[in-house]
Write a protein that holds these residues in place. Sequence first.
Motif, mmCIF file in Angstrom:
data_model
loop_
_atom_site.group_PDB
_atom_site.id
_atom_site.type_symbol
_atom_site.label_atom_id
_atom_site.label_comp_id
_atom_site.label_asym_id
_atom_site.label_seq_id
_atom_site.Cartn_x
_atom_site.Cartn_y
_atom_site.Cartn_z
ATOM 1 N N ALA A 156 9.200 -7.358 -1.048
ATOM 2 C CA ALA A 156 7.882 -7.192 -1.672
ATOM 3 C C ALA A 156 7.944 -7.291 -3.200
ATOM 4 O O ALA A 156 6.944 -7.576 -3.843
ATOM 5 C CB ALA A 156 7.289 -5.846 -1.250
ATOM 6 N N ALA A 170 0.730 -8.093 7.616
ATOM 7 C CA ALA A 170 0.617 -6.805 6.936
ATOM 8 C C ALA A 170 -0.841 -6.356 6.899
ATOM 9 O O ALA A 170 -1.753 -7.180 6.806
ATOM 10 C CB ALA A 170 1.164 -6.925 5.511
ATOM 11 N N LEU A 221 2.827 -7.987 0.814
ATOM 12 C CA LEU A 221 3.762 -6.976 1.310
ATOM 13 C C LEU A 221 3.813 -5.769 0.374
ATOM 14 O O LEU A 221 3.872 -4.630 0.832
ATOM 15 C CB LEU A 221 5.168 -7.575 1.462
ATOM 16 C CG LEU A 221 5.299 -8.687 2.511
ATOM 17 C CD1 LEU A 221 6.709 -9.255 2.491
ATOM 18 C CD2 LEU A 221 4.925 -8.188 3.901
ATOM 19 N N LEU A 237 10.347 -4.825 3.355
ATOM 20 C CA LEU A 237 9.477 -5.773 4.048
ATOM 21 C C LEU A 237 9.807 -7.134 3.456
ATOM 22 O O LEU A 237 9.763 -7.299 2.231
ATOM 23 C CB LEU A 237 7.999 -5.435 3.810
ATOM 24 C CG LEU A 237 7.527 -4.088 4.328
ATOM 25 C CD1 LEU A 237 6.085 -3.841 3.887
ATOM 26 C CD2 LEU A 237 7.642 -4.022 5.844
ATOM 27 N N SER A 247 9.507 -11.455 3.268
ATOM 28 C CA SER A 247 8.531 -12.533 3.354
ATOM 29 C C SER A 247 9.182 -13.804 3.888
ATOM 30 O O SER A 247 10.173 -14.275 3.331
ATOM 31 C CB SER A 247 7.984 -12.785 1.944
ATOM 32 O OG SER A 247 7.197 -13.940 1.917
#
Length: 160
Positions: free
Chosen positions: A24, A47, A84, A97, A99
Amino acid sequence: MVHVAATPRLEVGDKAPTFSLSDADGNTVRLADFKGRKVIVYFYPAASTPGCTKQACDFRDSLSELNDAGLDVVGISPDKPEKLAKFRDKEGLTFPLLSDPDREVLTAWGAFGEKTMYGKTVQGVIRSTFVVDEKGKIAAAQYNVRATGHVAKLRRDLSV
């Protein structure tokens, strides 16, 4: 209509496909960063949607017990890092988290492909959870998991 072949599914004992993705905050996180520890890698569609929020919050609320049992947690979705970051901050999420906007990692793990949604077959993220052991092998592979109650079931399966 373009037909995409079914994505191969990972099975227990398979070598976990490596990844190197942005978190994130734009930092690179690699599967290799977790070598020597077990890691739960879970894939979710988007998300801040109700199911994904419930699932992420369940992981957040169980994180200390999972960590105490030697398990780290990583969530992966096609969302961009900015989305995120908002999701993490809003829900107070304390695990990375990642991507995967190109869906390359999702595809390599069998977590992207045909799924049925509201009676239609669509291409999308298949909500999936894996446990990778200390040597980088798949110790558990669960596809089409339910967002609600999944973490509790996983904890029972892992005796955490």
